[in-house]
Design an enzyme around this catalytic site. Structure first.
Site, PDB file in Angstrom:
ATOM      1  N   GLU A 167       0.796  -1.225   0.000  1.00 27.77           N
ATOM      2  CA  GLU A 167       0.000   0.000   0.000  1.00 27.77           C
ATOM      3  C   GLU A 167       0.834   1.283   0.000  1.00 27.77           C
ATOM      4  O   GLU A 167       0.881   2.016   1.002  1.00 27.77           O
ATOM      5  CB  GLU A 167      -0.955   0.013   1.211  1.00 27.77           C
ATOM      6  CG  GLU A 167      -1.984  -1.079   1.138  1.00 27.77           C
ATOM      7  CD  GLU A 167      -3.170  -0.857   2.099  1.00 27.77           C
ATOM      8  OE1 GLU A 167      -3.124   0.090   2.898  1.00 27.77           O
ATOM      9  OE2 GLU A 167      -4.130  -1.627   2.031  1.00 27.77           O
ATOM     10  N   GLU A 356      -5.330  -8.437   0.455  1.00 25.52           N
ATOM     11  CA  GLU A 356      -5.906  -8.149   1.777  1.00 25.52           C
ATOM     12  C   GLU A 356      -7.391  -7.849   1.620  1.00 25.52           C
ATOM     13  O   GLU A 356      -7.787  -7.147   0.684  1.00 25.52           O
ATOM     14  CB  GLU A 356      -5.302  -6.900   2.431  1.00 25.52           C
ATOM     15  CG  GLU A 356      -4.002  -7.079   3.131  1.00 25.52           C
ATOM     16  CD  GLU A 356      -3.579  -5.819   3.896  1.00 25.52           C
ATOM     17  OE1 GLU A 356      -4.458  -5.065   4.373  1.00 25.52           O
ATOM     18  OE2 GLU A 356      -2.368  -5.603   3.994  1.00 25.52           O
TER      19      GLU A 356
HETATM   20  C1  NOJ Z   1      -3.861  -2.189   5.351  1.00 28.33           C
HETATM   21  C2  NOJ Z   1      -2.498  -2.629   5.806  1.00 28.33           C
HETATM   22  O1  NOJ Z   1      -1.729  -3.201   4.809  1.00 28.33           O
HETATM   23  C3  NOJ Z   1      -2.531  -3.507   7.033  1.00 28.33           C
HETATM   24  O2  NOJ Z   1      -1.288  -3.437   7.626  1.00 28.33           O
HETATM   25  C4  NOJ Z   1      -3.663  -3.078   7.951  1.00 28.33           C
HETATM   26  O3  NOJ Z   1      -3.612  -3.697   9.185  1.00 28.33           O
HETATM   27  C5  NOJ Z   1      -4.965  -3.388   7.249  1.00 28.33           C
HETATM   28  N1  NOJ Z   1      -5.002  -2.765   5.948  1.00 28.33           N
HETATM   29  C6  NOJ Z   1      -6.213  -3.016   8.050  1.00 28.33           C
HETATM   30  O4  NOJ Z   1      -6.235  -1.652   8.256  1.00 28.33           O
END
Ligand code: NOJ
Length: 445
Positions: A167, A356
């Site tokens: 991200e 994710e």
């Molecule tokens: C984005 C991130 O990559 C991750 O580290 C985070 O815990 C999750 N989404 C949830 O916010």
């Protein structure tokens, strides 16, 4: 009822984690400090002032946790390498204990029939590099490239699946523009150089992996959200377009050889001119084997002249009376489907993996059980939307749930629980939630 076999026998099912959120042992076994160690040590940065260490103590319990991955039925485990565990000063001397730790973790996965997917950068920059300016400094690129090379040479024989960055919009915006994540910097004068060096690192990291590892499967990830204008007024439509440019297009388009999406927005045009980014277009391009999408919610936005630069404001799910998770994030599986389609429309995106997706709820243990029915419902909805997109012919090859166990959720500390497994942060005991058992059943058929 939806089941894994609906996605075909080759579909990849995994569960994702990140080093800083789970490992603990932040200043042990030769690890150098990361920006998150520094940031969390300051008062008032993290909800309830939670400190990062020991998190889930994964460093000591990795074998138990890999066993959980297997028990739940996943065949892929995504984890990240903590840069400052390998290179305590960000560059230079290598910490052999760190090298050994990830060998042990990889071996544990492989001997259990679990394929590792390694993320090279999941937000935990070595503090020593931040002291030189971190992602705002051009010196970051050589340091990152050297780190990628070390990891590729060390682990490339055993690990074929790699993710360069996690991200990029997440850490450049929250960490270098809004200051709510580490390293806590603010303003466009930090954000823009961080964006540029990140876009270079993303492509150059891919190129190094390609050169060093035979038969590598190389991806990188993007946070993404469907952006929905609050009304169809010209000003709301423009606000939505700007948010979409920043949140969804900023980092994928350079990989496609398109440069930054600067057209028709003076702020971005200025950035392009100031940094001469069009000259770097070739360097920012890389033909990824897969594009990792990370989606949780859509954003509804409204024009607001008082918000600097972007002139847009989010209208929260709660105020719109829409279903939402404990993070306040709207539950809207159609928007998951729509954003997948948006990314699939880039001609060079050949293969999409969901790297994710998941939901936080206020889980409670009662009589040894965590009955998280809402999380199960969330997964059912989102998986149906994913299946719909796949059936329409989009080449979606895998899905990774976020996340194995409750962990350190950045600025939220340990207050947001996303896990399929409950973590008791006092005893560190793991308890499989009902959603974990739901996945176990889902993956059996
Ligand atoms: C984005 C991130 O990559 C991750 O580290 C985070 O815990 C999750 N989404 C949830 O916010």
């Amino acid at each position: 009822m939806i089941k894994a076999s609906d996605f075909g026998s080759k579909f990849i099912w995994g569960v994702a984690t990140a080093a800083a959120q789970i490992e603990g042992t932040a200043s042990q076994y030769g690890k150098g400090p990361s920006i998150w160690d520094t940031f969390t040590a300051k008062n008032g940065k993290i909800k309830k002032n939670h400190k990062l260490d020991p998190a889930c103590d994964f460093y000591h319990r990795y074998a138990e946790d890999v066993a959980l991955v297997k028990l739940l039925g996943f065949t892929v485990f995504r984890f990240s390498i903590a840069w400052s565990r390998i290179l305590p000063n960000g560059r230079g001397e290598v910490n052999q204990e760190g090298i050994r730790f990830y060998h042990n973790l990889i071996d544990e996965c492989l001997s259990n029939g679990i394929t590792p997917y390694i993320t090279l950068y999941h937000w935990d920059l070595p503090q020593a590099l931040e002291d030189e300016g971190g992602w705002t400094s051009f010196s970051i690129n050589a340091a990152f490239n050297a780190f990628v090379s070390i990891c590729a040479m060390e682990y490339g024989d055993k690990v074929k699946n790699w993710i360069v960055l996690n991200e990029p919009f997440g850490y450049t915006s929250l960490g270098y523009m809004l200051g709510v994540h580490a390293p806590g910097k603010t303003g466009l004068s930090n954000f823009f150089p961080a964006v540029l060096h990140t876009a270079l690192a993303q492509a150059e990291g891919g190129k190094i992996l390609r050169a060093e590892i035979s038969k590598a499967n190389i991806g990188t990830t993007f946070s993404c959200s469907e952006i929905i204008p609050y009304t169809q007024s010209d000003s709301d439509l423009l606000a939505a377009k700007r948010v979409d440019t920043l949140m969804n297009r900023l980092f994928i388009e350079p990989t496609q050889g398109m440069g930054f999406p600067t057209a028709n927005w003076d702020v971005l045009e200025k950035f392009q001119i100031e940094y001469g980014t069009w000259r770097l277009q070739e360097r920012m391009k890389f033909d990824f084997d897969f594009i990792g999408l990370q989606n949780y919610f859509p954003l509804v936005v409204k024009y607001n002249a008082f918000i600097p630069v972007i002139q847009a404001w989010e209208v929260k799910a709660k105020s719109r009376k829409k279903p939402h998770t404990a993070m306040g994030w709207e539950i809207n599986a159609d928007s998951f489907y729509n954003i997948i389609k948006q990314f699939a429309a880039y001609p060079n995106v050949k293969n999409i993996m969901i790297t994710e997706n998941g939901a936080a709820y206020h889980d409670k243990i009662s009589n040894g059980n965590v009955v998280d029915a809402e999380r199960i419902a969330y997964f059912e909805l989102y998986l149906q939307a994913l299946l719909k997109a796949k059936k329409e012919g989009i080449n979606i090859t895998g899905y990774m749930a976020w996340t194995l166990m409750d962990n350190f959720e950045w600025a939220e500390g340990f207050n947001a629980r996303f896990g399929l497994v409950h973590t008791d942060f006092h005893t560190l005991k793991r308890t499989i939630k009902y959603s974990g058992y739901w996945w176990q059943e889902f993956l059996k058929v």
